[in-house]
Write an enzyme that holds these catalytic residues in place. Structure first.
Site, PDB file in Angstrom:
ATOM      1  N   HIS A   1     -11.396  15.387  31.793  1.00 14.25           N
ATOM      2  CA  HIS A   1     -11.302  14.332  32.798  1.00 14.25           C
ATOM      3  C   HIS A   1     -12.353  13.286  32.547  1.00 14.25           C
ATOM      4  CE1 HIS A   1      -9.839  18.077  34.598  1.00 14.25           C
ATOM      5  NE2 HIS A   1      -8.918  17.312  35.133  1.00 14.25           N
TER       6      HIS A   1
ATOM      7  N   ASP B   1      -1.522  -1.757  -1.235  1.00 15.65           N
ATOM      8  CA  ASP B   1      -1.759  -0.519  -1.991  1.00 15.65           C
ATOM      9  C   ASP B   1      -1.567  -0.677  -3.496  1.00 15.65           C
ATOM     10  OD1 ASP B   1       0.935  -0.867  -2.118  1.00 15.65           O
ATOM     11  OD2 ASP B   1       1.466   1.184  -1.531  1.00 15.65           O
ATOM     12  N   HIS B   2      -1.320  -1.899  -3.970  1.00 14.81           N
ATOM     13  CA  HIS B   2      -0.970  -2.040  -5.383  1.00 14.81           C
ATOM     14  C   HIS B   2      -2.112  -1.599  -6.310  1.00 14.81           C
ATOM     15  CE1 HIS B   2       1.292  -3.326  -8.812  1.00 14.81           C
ATOM     16  NE2 HIS B   2       0.323  -4.126  -9.215  1.00 14.81           N
TER      17      HIS B   2
ATOM     18  N   ARG C   1       8.673  -5.490  -1.331  1.00 16.00           N
ATOM     19  CA  ARG C   1       8.160  -5.465   0.039  1.00 16.00           C
ATOM     20  C   ARG C   1       7.773  -6.848   0.529  1.00 16.00           C
ATOM     21  NH1 ARG C   1       6.169  -0.736   2.157  1.00 16.00           N
ATOM     22  NH2 ARG C   1       5.654   0.224   0.180  1.00 16.00           N
TER      23      ARG C   1
ATOM     24  N   PRO D   1       1.076  -9.542  -7.103  1.00 11.97           N
ATOM     25  CA  PRO D   1       0.163  -8.505  -7.624  1.00 11.97           C
ATOM     26  C   PRO D   1       0.702  -7.788  -8.851  1.00 11.97           C
ATOM     27  CG  PRO D   1       1.041  -7.912  -5.453  1.00 11.97           C
ATOM     28  CD  PRO D   1       1.403  -9.333  -5.686  1.00 11.97           C
TER      29      PRO D   1
HETATM   30  P1  ADP Z   1       5.021  -1.262  -2.932  1.00 14.47           P
HETATM   31  O1  ADP Z   1       5.687  -2.614  -2.840  1.00 14.47           O
HETATM   32  O2  ADP Z   1       6.002  -0.145  -2.823  1.00 14.47           O
HETATM   33  O3  ADP Z   1       3.856  -1.145  -2.013  1.00 14.47           O
HETATM   34  P2  ADP Z   1       3.188  -1.897  -5.083  1.00 14.47           P
HETATM   35  O4  ADP Z   1       2.402  -2.599  -4.055  1.00 14.47           O
HETATM   36  O5  ADP Z   1       2.454  -0.929  -5.944  1.00 14.47           O
HETATM   37  O6  ADP Z   1       4.456  -1.167  -4.453  1.00 14.47           O
HETATM   38  O7  ADP Z   1       3.844  -2.962  -6.060  1.00 14.47           O
HETATM   39  C1  ADP Z   1       4.245  -4.219  -5.627  1.00 14.47           C
HETATM   40  C2  ADP Z   1       4.727  -4.980  -6.843  1.00 14.47           C
HETATM   41  O8  ADP Z   1       5.882  -4.373  -7.362  1.00 14.47           O
HETATM   42  C3  ADP Z   1       5.114  -6.389  -6.523  1.00 14.47           C
HETATM   43  O9  ADP Z   1       4.002  -7.238  -6.607  1.00 14.47           O
HETATM   44  C4  ADP Z   1       6.136  -6.695  -7.598  1.00 14.47           C
HETATM   45  O10 ADP Z   1       5.529  -7.217  -8.749  1.00 14.47           O
HETATM   46  C5  ADP Z   1       6.682  -5.342  -7.957  1.00 14.47           C
HETATM   47  N1  ADP Z   1       8.058  -5.166  -7.492  1.00 14.47           N
HETATM   48  C6  ADP Z   1       8.466  -4.808  -6.278  1.00 14.47           C
HETATM   49  N2  ADP Z   1       9.818  -4.736  -6.251  1.00 14.47           N
HETATM   50  C7  ADP Z   1      10.249  -5.065  -7.486  1.00 14.47           C
HETATM   51  C8  ADP Z   1      11.530  -5.191  -8.111  1.00 14.47           C
HETATM   52  N3  ADP Z   1      12.642  -4.930  -7.433  1.00 14.47           N
HETATM   53  N4  ADP Z   1      11.583  -5.541  -9.414  1.00 14.47           N
HETATM   54  C9  ADP Z   1      10.468  -5.783 -10.103  1.00 14.47           C
HETATM   55  N5  ADP Z   1       9.229  -5.684  -9.568  1.00 14.47           N
HETATM   56  C10 ADP Z   1       9.122  -5.347  -8.282  1.00 14.47           C
HETATM   57 MG    MG Z   2       2.247  -2.452  -2.095  1.00 19.29          MG
END
Ligand code: ADP
Ligand code: MG
Length: 510
Positions: free
Chosen positions: A158, A337-338, A480, A494
């Site tokens: 509480h 997260d790239h 995305r 990225p």
């Molecule tokens: P997520 O989008 O799943 O978070 P990442 O952030 O690791 O994966 O990667 C993003 C990158 O992936 C983008 O900057 C782009 O260059 C690449 N990407 C995303 N979708 C595609 C696609 N359909 N064809 C080619 N490259 C792609």
């Molecule tokens: Mg990403």
């Protein structure tokens, strides 16, 4: 608490937030819930509750009901072992009430149910910690605050602050604190079997609870305790308090059986166990599939594989160096997260490549292994694409042939094509493709004009750097970032940038 329903209690008396309900409210709920077999008023051991429910018991007796009053006293922090009766009730109340309700449902009489309830309470202990206080609705500030880097130990539900503060540690440290305290509180006559409830207090995340629970379970098992059942979740919260508590119920056969019977209430359900139960010996293999070199590569291909592994080490290093930059770029219109994904992927790829090379792998086996590990460990769109592309490049090279410049052109083409086929993007969509297609074209041109490998890689890498930077002017149409396409205008893609970094690093190595 949401514990009214079949197999659980028949009525709950709700007061204002953190305040006891009144005696007349308790009386009216008891009457409405009555089935004719007598009434047990059970409540947590707070002064207001004791007074109001005590009065309600008298009122109900005067109305002609058989009444028993029971208190839940599981909180070990609230009074010493010598004064168990003074302890407050907290999350262990779920176990006490569930077991008693099951006994009632099984047809036991009033005094028998009362006996089961009290026995369960005597064998139930809870200890909790808070990371942050809670705020009453409408209030401007929390009821208490936990200083940064500290945890409050022995909180109430509480808004009562902890009894003392200690340094904030890891989930393992928290688990140790909770388990050690409770194992110092083993009730008289208790065996070695417990029910364990790990309860979130309001804003502890399920991920945090499960991570902590793993450590709790490990410690209990190490202490020779058998966990007959466990629950991890939010059973008794305290508004938005950050924190968790551990309840142990030392069961005997009767308590265990009543705990395990089905019940169905809004906040707590227990289904009939599956028959036959799930086979606990079936476990998912969380280790990646091992890669083996089934057939050694030719001498020439083994030599190329060695270079590929060395190249992947360079790739890993350049990505690690740029991890946060790539993450920031991805955060503009994506999920940030790239950098982390590429770092994980290249790390795993470089590691397996070196292992495979040691075992005599050729270029194909090395790249296919690296691609599989990359995809597994990186996750995300780029992980899947890089995994497929490395695999395709490997398949183009084979394990026999010399990896000369012509073969490299073929492998680069296979790499880029597989990404276009799998991802469906074309030039201009603002993806890694925008850096890859110009790279492949320039590489082919350089090779056909007779440039050396080093020059061809360097020149093509230069073109891909420019092309990646030029994605700044594009709006994302894939991946995305597409959803927030306009937001991506003004910053580079990225995936295109990471590709240009990677081929530049390989160019510099040659
Ligand atoms: P997520 O989008 O799943 O978070 P990442 O952030 O690791 O994966 O990667 C993003 C990158 O992936 C983008 O900057 C782009 O260059 C690449 N990407 C995303 N979708 C595609 C696609 N359909 N064809 C080619 N490259 C792609
Ligand atoms: Mg990403």
């Amino acid at each position: 608490m949401g514990w009214v329903g079949p197999g659980l209690v028949d009525g709950a008396v709700t007061g204002k937030v953190f305040a006891s309900p009144s005696a007349s409210q308790a009386r009216s709920v008891a009457k409405a819930a009555d089935h004719g077999g007598g009434i047990i008023l059970a409540f947590l051991n707070y002064a207001g509750d004791v007074l109001h429910f005590g009065m309600a018991a008298e009122l109900l007796k005067a109305d002609g009901y058989e009444v028993r009053s029971a208190v839940v006293t599981d909180d070990v922090a609230s009074a010493s072992k010598e004064e168990v009766k003074k302890r407050r009730g907290i999350a262990g109340g779920l176990a006490v009430l569930k077991v008693a309700a099951a006994a009632a449902e099984a047809g036991l009489g009033l005094d028998e149910v009362f006996r089961v309830l009290n026995k369960t309470n005597d064998r139930t202990r809870t200890f909790g910690v808070a990371f942050s206080g809670c705020t009453l609705p409408g209030s401007q500030k929390p009821l208490f605050e936990v200083p940064a880097g500290k945890i409050a130990v022995g909180l109430g539900v509480h808004g009562e602050p902890g009894i003392f503060e200690t340094d904030l540690g890891t989930a393992d440290d928290v688990a140790k604190l909770l388990v050690d305290k409770l194992l110092d509180e083993v009730p008289a006559g208790a065996g070695k079997k417990v029910i364990a409830l790990l309860n979130g207090l309001g804003s502890a995340k399920y991920e945090e609870l499960y991570v902590t629970y793993e450590s709790v379970a490990t410690r209990l098992l190490a202490a020779g305790i058998e966990i007959v059942d466990s629950e991890v979740g939010e059973f008794m919260t305290s508004l938005d308090m950050g924190g968790l508590s551990l309840t142990l119920v030392w069961v005997d056969e009767e308590i265990e059986n009543y705990w395990l019977t089905p019940c169905d209430s809004p906040a707590f359900r227990r289904a009939k166990l599956m028959d036959p139960p799930l086979d606990p010996s079936v476990v998912f293999n969380t280790e990646p599939e091992p890669f083996k070199v089934n057939k050694k590569g030719s001498e020439l291909s083994q030599k190329a594989a060695g270079q590929i592994a060395a190249g992947l080490t360079q790739v890993r290093d350049i990505l690690a160096k740029n991890e946060s930059m790539l993450g920031d770029l991805d955060a503009v219109a994506g999920d940030g997260d790239h950098g982390a994904g590429m770092t994980r992927g290249s790390n795993a790829a470089a590691e397996i490549a070196h292992e495979l090379v040691k075992d005599g792998a050729g270029a194909q086996t090395t790249l296919v292994g690296a691609g599989a590990r990359w995809a597994e460990q990186a996750g995300g769109a780029s992980g899947a694409l890089w995994g497929a592309a490395l695999t395709a490049a490997g398949n183009a090279l084979g394990d026999e042939n010399e990896v000369d410049l012509k073969a490299q052109v073929k492998a680069v083409d296979a790499f880029v094509n597989s990404i276009m086929v799998l991802g469906g993007a074309t030039v201009g969509d603002k993806t890694m493709i925008d850096a890859q297609v110009p790279f492949a074209k320039e590489f082919e041109r350089c090779v056909s004009e007779g440039h050396s490998a080093a020059d061809s890689w360097k020149l093509a890498a230069g073109v891909s750097v420019n092309a990646a930077n030029a994605t700044t002017k594009l709006v994302a149409k894939m991946g995305r970032a597409r959803v927030l396409g306009d937001k991506s205008l003004g910053s580079a893609d990225p995936g295109a940038i990471s590709f240009s970094l990677i081929v530049s690093a390989i160019g510099n190595m040659l």
